[in-house]
Scaffold this motif. Structure first.
Motif, PDB file in Angstrom:
ATOM      1  N   GLY A 107       0.672  -1.295  -0.082  1.00  0.00           N
ATOM      2  CA  GLY A 107       0.028   0.036   0.157  1.00  0.00           C
ATOM      3  C   GLY A 107       0.806   1.297  -0.104  1.00  0.00           C
ATOM      4  O   GLY A 107       2.036   1.144   0.056  1.00  0.00           O
ATOM      5  N   GLU A 108       0.279   2.363  -0.080  1.00  0.00           N
ATOM      6  CA  GLU A 108       1.067   3.571  -0.255  1.00  0.00           C
ATOM      7  C   GLU A 108       1.574   3.951   1.262  1.00  0.00           C
ATOM      8  O   GLU A 108       0.999   3.422   2.296  1.00  0.00           O
TER       9      GLU A 108
ATOM     10  N   SER B 247      -0.351   4.296   4.743  1.00  0.00           N
ATOM     11  CA  SER B 247      -1.792   3.508   4.658  1.00  0.00           C
ATOM     12  C   SER B 247      -2.017   2.673   6.027  1.00  0.00           C
ATOM     13  O   SER B 247      -3.113   2.348   6.197  1.00  0.00           O
TER      14      SER B 247
ATOM     15  N   ASP C 148      -5.349   0.405   2.481  1.00  0.00           N
ATOM     16  CA  ASP C 148      -5.619   1.995   2.018  1.00  0.00           C
ATOM     17  C   ASP C 148      -6.376   2.655   3.326  1.00  0.00           C
ATOM     18  O   ASP C 148      -7.339   1.997   3.670  1.00  0.00           O
TER      19      ASP C 148
ATOM     20  N   ARG D 222      -6.512  -2.032  -7.211  1.00  0.00           N
ATOM     21  CA  ARG D 222      -5.480  -1.246  -6.657  1.00  0.00           C
ATOM     22  C   ARG D 222      -4.002  -1.895  -6.898  1.00  0.00           C
ATOM     23  O   ARG D 222      -3.120  -1.263  -7.454  1.00  0.00           O
TER      24      ARG D 222
END
Length: 599
Positions: free
Chosen positions: A399-400, A403, A574, A593
């Protein structure tokens, strides 16, 4: 772990009052300070007995002096004079010997109390959660343990004995003065009410200054910690801020000079005036003895003995007054120390822990509807997360930045406890396990590598103190770092330097990996553990992990998806929630995603 600004903001929470402000607002009971000495009652009783004996013996001196002046010398009685002189010398010898024994016992007791305070504070801080250290300056913590406790040392080591010694001496002296002349005694004691009043005012002044001084010392410690560490020096040199740091340190040191002067001079004029008054008392006594109504009623020996006692009374009285000032001043220091000792433990051992054998656990990890918000934050870092990681499988969290991946990893290692829900290993809630047992089950390698300022061997052995050299080398080989260490001039006995700055980021990370593998945990948490490695080294270490992950549960966090595509389970996080899960192939096919991250 994820250290982006948004997550740090959540952890920091609203700005709270400074520790110094809290300490200043808190009153410390003398009973609590007294409890520090509870374990030393017998020693203190012996010291008190010695002090009483010494004071009683010392009171013989003025009576011996009176006998010399009024009897032995006028009668020219040489035999009596010799015995009186011998008595004077004996009194001095006995009181000196008793003083040495008293100092030894009282200093020993004081140092043991200081030792207990230091170790209690250090041990209590070791039990604090990560949240405490994210909101507290390192220099502040060091200042409490060194400056504050160090500043209390004179009070802790000598206050009790000073009070007993001076009080006993004052009482004995007062009794002896009354025995010689109750009229002159009344004249001597008229100075007591103003002396007590002035002492209380001076004590309050110094206590207020002490709070400011300790706060400034803490700021100075922070400047030293930030400016003279390896990382701080590198930052100042690359940013050209050395002159700014020097100016900041100079200003702080200058403020300390002012506070120290104010502390030392606070009330000095008031106490100096008391000294003048005490010194004037003998003159008043001589004047009283020569007045028409009292002339001839006192012998010269009595007058000299009395003034000697009166001069001797000045020392214990001033000693008591100064002890009162020191004790009141030290309350500010005790408040700062007790504030740390009273900190609640957010993550602690359970009252009734589940007994486990770490070697027999399978390592089945489950997140059951886990929600967690950092202290002071209204927004959950992770919310409603449920994951099942069977024993021996690999879970990859992607994930970013920010997150919540690293937050989940922190919950597995129980650096924090969930706000709601639970994390289990083999069905046991982590909160039901001793922290030491959990540390034997879960091993963590993070992207922030910390090495101790000692040898490579001791850095590795830190994870397993009883590890043999062969075990250490095997762990290093598994982390692909043995050949590097062996090639060093001193091999495994090479000093790594402060925070490991002798080595590159990739080398430090491999040493940290070896340190964790040495413990052979059932559950591995790899929080971007290969982020500092070049592609070739990363591939070699990954192969080592692949081999060592057999029969071991592994939770991996990585931005490089190439390192986790073979994981048994991939989960996309996320804003603290699970939005996708599956294998690499199924997630790519779903075109969600993960598929966008993989492109």
């Amino acid at each position: 772990m994820d250290h982006d600004n948004s997550e740090r903001g959540r952890r920091g929470g609203p700005k709270s009052a400074t520790a110094a402000e809290k300490a200043q607002a808190r009153e410390v009971s003398l009973a609590r300070i007294g409890r520090l000495f509870t374990a030393h009652k017998l020693s203190l009783a012996v010291v008190t007995a010695i002090i009483v004996a010494s004071s009683v013996v010392a009171m013989a001196s003025p009576f011996l002096l009176r006998a010399v002046i009024d009897t032995a010398l006028p009668r020219q009685d040489l035999n009596l004079l010799v015995w009186l002189v011998i008595g004077m010398v004996a009194v001095a010898a006995v009181t000196s010997a008793l003083g040495v024994v008293q100092t030894w016992i009282s200093t020993t007791v004081g140092q043991q109390v200081m030792h207990r305070l230091r170790t209690d504070v250090f041990a209590h801080l070791q039990r604090q959660s990560i949240a405490f250290f994210t909101r507290t300056r390192t220099g502040e913590v060091q200042s409490r343990i060194t400056n504050d406790i160090g500043g209390m040392e004179p009070v802790v080591t000598s206050t009790a004995t000073s009070i007993a010694s001076n009080l006993t001496t004052a009482i004995a002296t007062a009794v002896a003065m009354l025995a010689l002349s109750w009229q002159l005694s009344l004249i001597s004691l008229v100075v007591m009410p103003p002396a007590i009043y002035l002492t209380r005012k001076v004590a309050r002044m110094r206590r207020a200054i002490t709070v400011q001084r300790q706060r400034e010392l803490a700021d100075l410690n922070v400047t030293v910690e930030e400016g003279l560490s390896i990382s701080g020096i590198q930052l100042s040199k690359t940013m050209g801020t050395a002159s700014t740091l020097v100016e900041r340190f100079t200003d702080s040191s200058a403020r300390l000079i002012d506070l120290e002067l104010r502390s030392e001079l606070a009330g000095r004029w008031r106490m100096a005036s008391m000294s003048v008054i005490f010194a004037a008392i003998p003159a008043i006594i001589y004047l009283s003895a020569g007045l028409p109504g009292t002339a001839g009623t006192l012998s010269i020996g009595t007058l000299i003995a009395f003034t000697t006692l009166q001069a001797g009374l000045f020392r214990p009285l001033m000693g008591l007054l100064n002890v009162g000032i020191a004790l009141t001043t030290s309350l500010a220091l005790f408040a700062r120390i007790f504030e740390y000792l009273d900190l609640p433990i957010d993550v602690d051992d359970p009252a009734d822990p589940v007994e486990i054998d770490p070697a027999r656990l399978e390592g089945h990890v489950r997140f059951e509807d886990v929600t967690f918000a950092y202290p002071g934050s209204e927004t959950a870092a992770v919310a409603g997360v449920s994951l099942d990681v069977p024993a021996g499988t690999t879970l990859a969290l992607v994930g970013e930045t920010g997150s919540g991946k690293s937050t989940l990893a922190s919950l597995v290692a129980r650096l924090y406890d969930p706000t709601s829900g639970r994390v289990t290993i083999d069905g046991i809630d982590l909160r039901d396990l001793r922290l030491a047992d959990l540390a034997g089950v879960v091993g963590v390698v993070s992207q922030e590598t910390y090495l101790l300022h000692t040898t490579v061997r001791e850095n590795l052995r830190y994870a397993k103190p009883d590890a043999t050299d062969a075990e250490i080398e095997d762990a290093a080989r598994a982390a692909q770092v043995h050949e590097l260490i062996a090639a060093l001039p001193d091999g495994y006995d090479t000093m790594v330097g402060s925070r490991g700055h002798r080595f590159s980021g990739g080398e430090k990370q491999r040493i940290a990996i070896a340190r964790t593998l040495l413990r052979n945990p059932r559950v591995l948490v790899l929080d971007e553990a290969t982020s500092a490695l070049d592609t070739e080294t990363e591939r070699a270490v990954q192969q080592a992990f692949d081999r060592l992950s057999e029969g071991r549960t592994t939770i991996t966090i990585a931005h490089r998806l190439s390192t986790v595509r073979d994981a048994d389970q991939l989960v996309v996080i996320d804003h603290g929630r699970v939005i996708e899960s599956g294998t690499h192939a199924t997630l790519v096919e779903s075109n969600g995603r993960y598929a966008r991250l993989a492109t």
